[in-house]
Each structure stands twice: as structure tokens, then as C-alpha cells.
Write a protein that holds these residues in place. Structure first.
Motif, PDB file in Angstrom:
ATOM      1  N   LEU A   1       3.105   5.835 -15.768  1.00  0.00           N
ATOM      2  CA  LEU A   1       3.682   5.583 -14.447  1.00  0.00           C
ATOM      3  C   LEU A   1       4.038   4.116 -14.271  1.00  0.00           C
ATOM      4  O   LEU A   1       5.117   3.787 -13.762  1.00  0.00           O
ATOM      5  CB  LEU A   1       2.699   6.029 -13.367  1.00  0.00           C
ATOM      6  N   ARG A   2       3.152   3.238 -14.714  1.00  0.00           N
ATOM      7  CA  ARG A   2       3.337   1.801 -14.474  1.00  0.00           C
ATOM      8  C   ARG A   2       4.389   1.171 -15.376  1.00  0.00           C
ATOM      9  O   ARG A   2       5.175   0.331 -14.926  1.00  0.00           O
ATOM     10  CB  ARG A   2       1.994   1.100 -14.646  1.00  0.00           C
ATOM     11  N   LYS A   3       4.425   1.578 -16.658  1.00  0.00           N
ATOM     12  CA  LYS A   3       5.280   0.888 -17.611  1.00  0.00           C
ATOM     13  C   LYS A   3       6.562   1.638 -17.971  1.00  0.00           C
ATOM     14  O   LYS A   3       7.501   1.036 -18.496  1.00  0.00           O
ATOM     15  CB  LYS A   3       4.494   0.593 -18.886  1.00  0.00           C
ATOM     16  N   VAL A   4       6.589   2.939 -17.702  1.00  0.00           N
ATOM     17  CA  VAL A   4       7.775   3.725 -18.064  1.00  0.00           C
ATOM     18  C   VAL A   4       8.524   4.201 -16.831  1.00  0.00           C
ATOM     19  O   VAL A   4       9.727   3.944 -16.679  1.00  0.00           O
ATOM     20  CB  VAL A   4       7.378   4.939 -18.944  1.00  0.00           C
ATOM     21  N   ILE A   5       7.816   4.889 -15.940  1.00  0.00           N
ATOM     22  CA  ILE A   5       8.477   5.515 -14.793  1.00  0.00           C
ATOM     23  C   ILE A   5       8.855   4.496 -13.724  1.00  0.00           C
ATOM     24  O   ILE A   5       9.990   4.492 -13.229  1.00  0.00           O
ATOM     25  CB  ILE A   5       7.587   6.612 -14.186  1.00  0.00           C
ATOM     26  N   ALA A   6       7.895   3.637 -13.345  1.00  0.00           N
ATOM     27  CA  ALA A   6       8.134   2.695 -12.241  1.00  0.00           C
ATOM     28  C   ALA A   6       9.348   1.796 -12.464  1.00  0.00           C
ATOM     29  O   ALA A   6      10.168   1.630 -11.558  1.00  0.00           O
ATOM     30  CB  ALA A   6       6.877   1.865 -11.977  1.00  0.00           C
ATOM     31  N   PRO A   7       9.526   1.189 -13.663  1.00  0.00           N
ATOM     32  CA  PRO A   7      10.719   0.348 -13.852  1.00  0.00           C
ATOM     33  C   PRO A   7      12.022   1.129 -13.699  1.00  0.00           C
ATOM     34  O   PRO A   7      13.001   0.606 -13.149  1.00  0.00           O
ATOM     35  CB  PRO A   7      10.549  -0.172 -15.282  1.00  0.00           C
ATOM     36  N   LEU A   8      12.045   2.384 -14.158  1.00  0.00           N
ATOM     37  CA  LEU A   8      13.260   3.185 -14.049  1.00  0.00           C
ATOM     38  C   LEU A   8      13.485   3.678 -12.621  1.00  0.00           C
ATOM     39  O   LEU A   8      14.624   3.953 -12.226  1.00  0.00           O
ATOM     40  CB  LEU A   8      13.186   4.380 -15.010  1.00  0.00           C
ATOM     41  N   ALA A   9      12.392   3.816 -11.864  1.00  0.00           N
ATOM     42  CA  ALA A   9      12.499   4.281 -10.474  1.00  0.00           C
ATOM     43  C   ALA A   9      12.512   3.110  -9.497  1.00  0.00           C
ATOM     44  O   ALA A   9      12.281   3.310  -8.296  1.00  0.00           O
ATOM     45  CB  ALA A   9      11.343   5.229 -10.153  1.00  0.00           C
ATOM     46  N   MET A  10      12.791   1.901  -9.984  1.00  0.00           N
ATOM     47  CA  MET A  10      12.751   0.718  -9.124  1.00  0.00           C
ATOM     48  C   MET A  10      13.679   0.816  -7.915  1.00  0.00           C
ATOM     49  O   MET A  10      13.316   0.357  -6.824  1.00  0.00           O
ATOM     50  CB  MET A  10      13.089  -0.531  -9.942  1.00  0.00           C
TER      51      MET A  10
ATOM     52  N   ASP B   1      12.524  12.580 -10.276  1.00  0.00           N
ATOM     53  CA  ASP B   1      13.092  13.811 -10.824  1.00  0.00           C
ATOM     54  C   ASP B   1      14.286  13.525 -11.725  1.00  0.00           C
ATOM     55  O   ASP B   1      14.618  14.336 -12.602  1.00  0.00           O
ATOM     56  CB  ASP B   1      13.516  14.750  -9.691  1.00  0.00           C
ATOM     57  N   GLN B   2      14.950  12.397 -11.516  1.00  0.00           N
ATOM     58  CA  GLN B   2      16.125  12.050 -12.294  1.00  0.00           C
ATOM     59  C   GLN B   2      15.781  11.368 -13.618  1.00  0.00           C
ATOM     60  O   GLN B   2      16.652  11.103 -14.433  1.00  0.00           O
ATOM     61  CB  GLN B   2      17.041  11.134 -11.469  1.00  0.00           C
ATOM     62  N   ILE B   3      14.482  11.083 -13.840  1.00  0.00           N
ATOM     63  CA  ILE B   3      14.030  10.442 -15.076  1.00  0.00           C
ATOM     64  C   ILE B   3      13.602  11.526 -16.063  1.00  0.00           C
ATOM     65  O   ILE B   3      12.760  12.366 -15.737  1.00  0.00           O
ATOM     66  CB  ILE B   3      12.853   9.487 -14.793  1.00  0.00           C
ATOM     67  N   PRO B   4      14.179  11.566 -17.265  1.00  0.00           N
ATOM     68  CA  PRO B   4      13.840  12.630 -18.232  1.00  0.00           C
ATOM     69  C   PRO B   4      12.349  12.682 -18.534  1.00  0.00           C
ATOM     70  O   PRO B   4      11.705  11.648 -18.745  1.00  0.00           O
ATOM     71  CB  PRO B   4      14.649  12.237 -19.476  1.00  0.00           C
ATOM     72  N   ARG B   5      11.814  13.885 -18.584  1.00  0.00           N
ATOM     73  CA  ARG B   5      10.395  14.062 -18.893  1.00  0.00           C
ATOM     74  C   ARG B   5      10.097  13.737 -20.354  1.00  0.00           C
ATOM     75  O   ARG B   5       8.930  13.516 -20.711  1.00  0.00           O
ATOM     76  CB  ARG B   5       9.972  15.495 -18.585  1.00  0.00           C
ATOM     77  N   GLU B   6      11.110  13.721 -21.179  1.00  0.00           N
ATOM     78  CA  GLU B   6      10.895  13.378 -22.574  1.00  0.00           C
ATOM     79  C   GLU B   6      10.320  11.969 -22.741  1.00  0.00           C
ATOM     80  O   GLU B   6       9.594  11.702 -23.709  1.00  0.00           O
ATOM     81  CB  GLU B   6      12.214  13.473 -23.360  1.00  0.00           C
ATOM     82  N   LEU B   7      10.633  11.087 -21.798  1.00  0.00           N
ATOM     83  CA  LEU B   7      10.070   9.737 -21.859  1.00  0.00           C
ATOM     84  C   LEU B   7       8.566   9.773 -21.658  1.00  0.00           C
ATOM     85  O   LEU B   7       7.824   9.037 -22.334  1.00  0.00           O
ATOM     86  CB  LEU B   7      10.736   8.845 -20.797  1.00  0.00           C
ATOM     87  N   ASP B   8       8.100  10.630 -20.728  1.00  0.00           N
ATOM     88  CA  ASP B   8       6.663  10.796 -20.518  1.00  0.00           C
ATOM     89  C   ASP B   8       5.999  11.298 -21.797  1.00  0.00           C
ATOM     90  O   ASP B   8       4.950  10.804 -22.224  1.00  0.00           O
ATOM     91  CB  ASP B   8       6.388  11.789 -19.389  1.00  0.00           C
TER      92      ASP B   8
ATOM     93  N   LEU C   1       0.827  -1.206   0.000  1.00  0.00           N
ATOM     94  CA  LEU C   1       0.000   0.000   0.000  1.00  0.00           C
ATOM     95  C   LEU C   1       0.863   1.259   0.000  1.00  0.00           C
ATOM     96  O   LEU C   1       0.589   2.219  -0.734  1.00  0.00           O
ATOM     97  CB  LEU C   1      -0.922  -0.007   1.222  1.00  0.00           C
ATOM     98  N   ALA C   2       1.928   1.261   0.808  1.00  0.00           N
ATOM     99  CA  ALA C   2       2.807   2.432   0.884  1.00  0.00           C
ATOM    100  C   ALA C   2       3.527   2.664  -0.437  1.00  0.00           C
ATOM    101  O   ALA C   2       3.703   3.811  -0.869  1.00  0.00           O
ATOM    102  CB  ALA C   2       3.819   2.257   2.013  1.00  0.00           C
ATOM    103  N   ILE C   3       3.953   1.590  -1.104  1.00  0.00           N
ATOM    104  CA  ILE C   3       4.657   1.733  -2.383  1.00  0.00           C
ATOM    105  C   ILE C   3       3.735   2.332  -3.441  1.00  0.00           C
ATOM    106  O   ILE C   3       4.110   3.263  -4.165  1.00  0.00           O
ATOM    107  CB  ILE C   3       5.203   0.368  -2.847  1.00  0.00           C
ATOM    108  N   VAL C   4       2.511   1.817  -3.538  1.00  0.00           N
ATOM    109  CA  VAL C   4       1.575   2.321  -4.549  1.00  0.00           C
ATOM    110  C   VAL C   4       1.254   3.792  -4.290  1.00  0.00           C
ATOM    111  O   VAL C   4       1.303   4.635  -5.208  1.00  0.00           O
ATOM    112  CB  VAL C   4       0.284   1.478  -4.551  1.00  0.00           C
ATOM    113  N   ALA C   5       0.919   4.125  -3.047  1.00  0.00           N
ATOM    114  CA  ALA C   5       0.558   5.506  -2.716  1.00  0.00           C
ATOM    115  C   ALA C   5       1.746   6.451  -2.907  1.00  0.00           C
ATOM    116  O   ALA C   5       1.598   7.556  -3.457  1.00  0.00           O
ATOM    117  CB  ALA C   5       0.045   5.579  -1.276  1.00  0.00           C
ATOM    118  N   SER C   6       2.927   6.028  -2.475  1.00  0.00           N
ATOM    119  CA  SER C   6       4.113   6.884  -2.594  1.00  0.00           C
ATOM    120  C   SER C   6       4.512   7.093  -4.047  1.00  0.00           C
ATOM    121  O   SER C   6       4.918   8.191  -4.438  1.00  0.00           O
ATOM    122  CB  SER C   6       5.281   6.266  -1.820  1.00  0.00           C
ATOM    123  N   ALA C   7       4.400   6.031  -4.863  1.00  0.00           N
ATOM    124  CA  ALA C   7       4.767   6.159  -6.272  1.00  0.00           C
ATOM    125  C   ALA C   7       3.826   7.117  -6.999  1.00  0.00           C
ATOM    126  O   ALA C   7       4.269   7.976  -7.775  1.00  0.00           O
ATOM    127  CB  ALA C   7       4.747   4.778  -6.942  1.00  0.00           C
TER     128      ALA C   7
END
Length: 277
Positions: A184-193, A163-170, A84-90
Motif C-alpha cells: 500500500l505504501r510503496k506501490v499503491i499510494a504513489p500511483l493513487a496520489m 480500482d484503476q491500478i492493476p492487481r498484478e502489481l500487488d 488522519l483522513a488520508i491515512v484512514a481513507s487510503a
């Protein structure tokens, strides 16, 4: 210069040894005491050489079955609170990372301030509310409390990593038709693992060892392992230190091994934002 370097190295070595002794000696004392015969636990002078015995562990299994029920409760609550904390925090970290505004930035400061409030200040007003909702002595109330207690810190950590993940990916994913949730699920989360794992480490260590919330909001059904250990100390038959140390060792080993295994992610969480690039 050579002597100065030797003295500096010697000083660092002494400091490291002192820190290790301060940190590890209590753990070694508990683990060794759980294997000593009862009369040798507090012997003066201490007995460092002894014949190990597992009698205390066998007695713990026979006399304190409720302790192992508490371990299972701790496991269920820890897993639930961590997810729950991981989902809410992400989700919150993504919003703070990709958007800005006066009120949004002010709310981030509010998250940090809330994290500084002593837990007892929060628990007492919550008790009648939890009672009214019928959540007292349930796994759910501890899952919600533990997750809520760490969402603020988790959000700060996740925002720093994102913040360290380029916004160009979004933007590229959005042009391909991906929704915010998909991005968030397929682009950001794997890079922010690494950030996700850092949050998980903090929540797991806190949830597994937490006592105050469990003491106030549980009685029998959702009783956790730390609460059962406290009951061993207050037993009307007196404290059997061998059994107590055995229980403490059993409760300590899983989280200790987990922290050692996940140490690099814990360090990443503690140093998040200290460097760029």
C-alpha cells in the motif's frame, strides 16, 4: 447552421459569465469592502472607485489578536484532520478495492448513508461523550471529528482510484516478499496520489471553514477562525464591518489560493469513476 452555432456560443458565454458573477461577486465585495473607508462600505450608490486603506487590517491586528490565534488553531486542526483522513481513507479504500464480499459491499453503502446524515444529528449525542473523555475545547476532538466526517467520502474516492491500478502489481510485490502495508505504501499510494490529493482538498476546505463542530465543542483554547468571526458579528460594541470584512478576507485567501492551485485534483475527485482506462 452558422447562426445557430453563434447563438449557442453566445448562450454558453452568457452562462459562464453569469456563473462567474454569482460565484466571484461576494468574494470581490468582501475583499473590496475591507479596503474601503468605513463610510463607503455600504454607500448608495456603491462606490467602485475609492482610495484603498489598510486601516481595517491594522485595527484587526490591534483589537482582535484572538483572531490570529484562531487562524493558528484552524491551521493545526486542518493539517491534523487531513493527515488522519488520508491515512484512514487510503487503508479503507485499499481493502474495498482488493477484496469483495456481501457484508463488505453492504458496509460501503453504509458509509455513503452515514455521510448523508446532517452533522447536527451527530454532534448533539457526542457532546456528553466528549465531555466525559475530557476532550472538550481541544484540538484533538476537532481533528477526530473532521477526519471522521470525511473518511466515508475519502474511502469511496480512494477505492475508485485504486480500482484503476492493476492487481498484478500487488501480486508482483507480494512475490518479492512485500507485506500488505508495504504494498500500500510503496506501490499503491504513489500511483493513487491524485486520489490522495483529491481527498486532501476536500478535507482541507471543510476543516478550514467548518463552524458547527467548532461552535459546539470549543470555547477558548481550540477556538477556530470562523468562530472568532462569528463573535465579531455578535460584539456588544456593535459590528465594525470594515474589520469584519478584513478578517473574512484574511481567512478566505489561503484556502482560496489552495483550491485554485489544486483545482485539477478537485476535478479529478469529482469525476472519479466516470471513465475507465
Amino acid at each position: 447552421m452558422r447562426i445557430e452555432r453563434l447563438l449557442a456560443g453566445l448562450g454558453k458565454a452568457v452562462a459562464v459569465v453569469a456563473i462567474l458573477f454569482w460565484s466571484l461577486f461576494p468574494i470581490l465585495f468582501i475583499a473590496m469592502s475591507s479596503l474601503k473607508p468605513g463610510q463607503d462600505i455600504f454607500a448608495v450608490p456603491p462606490k467602485w472607485l475609492f482610495t484603498p486603506t489598510f486601516r481595517h487590517y491594522a485595527e484587526l491586528w490591534r483589537s482582535w489578536g484572538v483572531f490570529f490565534d484562531g487562524l493558528m488553531n484552524s491551521l493545526l486542526i486542518t493539517v491534523g484532520a487531513t493527515l488522519l483522513a488520508i491515512v484512514a481513507s487510503a487503508c479503507a479504500g485499499y481493502v474495498y478495492s482488493r477484496h469483495s464480499g456481501r457484508w463488505l459491499n453492504a458496509s460501503m453503502g453504509g458509509l455513503i448513508i452515514v455521510r448523508l446524515i446532517p452533522p447536527i444529528v451527530v454532534t448533539l449525542p457526542l457532546f456528553p461523550i466528549v465531555n466525559w473523555l475530557g476532550l472538550n475545547d481541544t484540538h484533538l476532538v476537532l481533528i477526530l471529528l473532521y477526519a471522521t466526517f470525511f473518511v466515508s467520502l475519502g474511502t469511496v474516492l480512494m477505492r475508485t482510484f485504486m480500482d484503476q491500478i492493476p492487481r498484478e502489481l500487488d501480486e508482483a510485490a507480494a512475490m518479492d516478499g512485500a507485506s500488505r502495508l508495504t504494498i500500500l505504501r510503496k506501490v499503491i499510494a504513489p500511483l493513487a496520489m491524485p486520489g490522495v490529493l483529491a481527498v486532501a482538498v476536500f478535507v482541507i476546505v471543510f476543516s478550514w471553514n467548518e463552524f458547527l463542530f467548532a461552535f459546539i465543542f470549543t470555547a477558548t483554547r481550540a477556538k477556530t477562525a470562523p468562530l472568532v468571526i462569528s463573535e465579531m458579528i455578535g460584539s456588544i460594541d456593535g459590528v465594525d464591518w470594515g474589520i469584519l470584512f478584513a478578517a473574512a478576507t484574511v481567512q478566505l485567501v489561503p484556502v482560496l489560493l489552495f483550491v485554485v492551485f489544486m483545482n485539477r485534483y478537485l476535478v479529478a475527485g469529482l469525476t472519479a469513476g466516470s471513465t475507465k482506462g
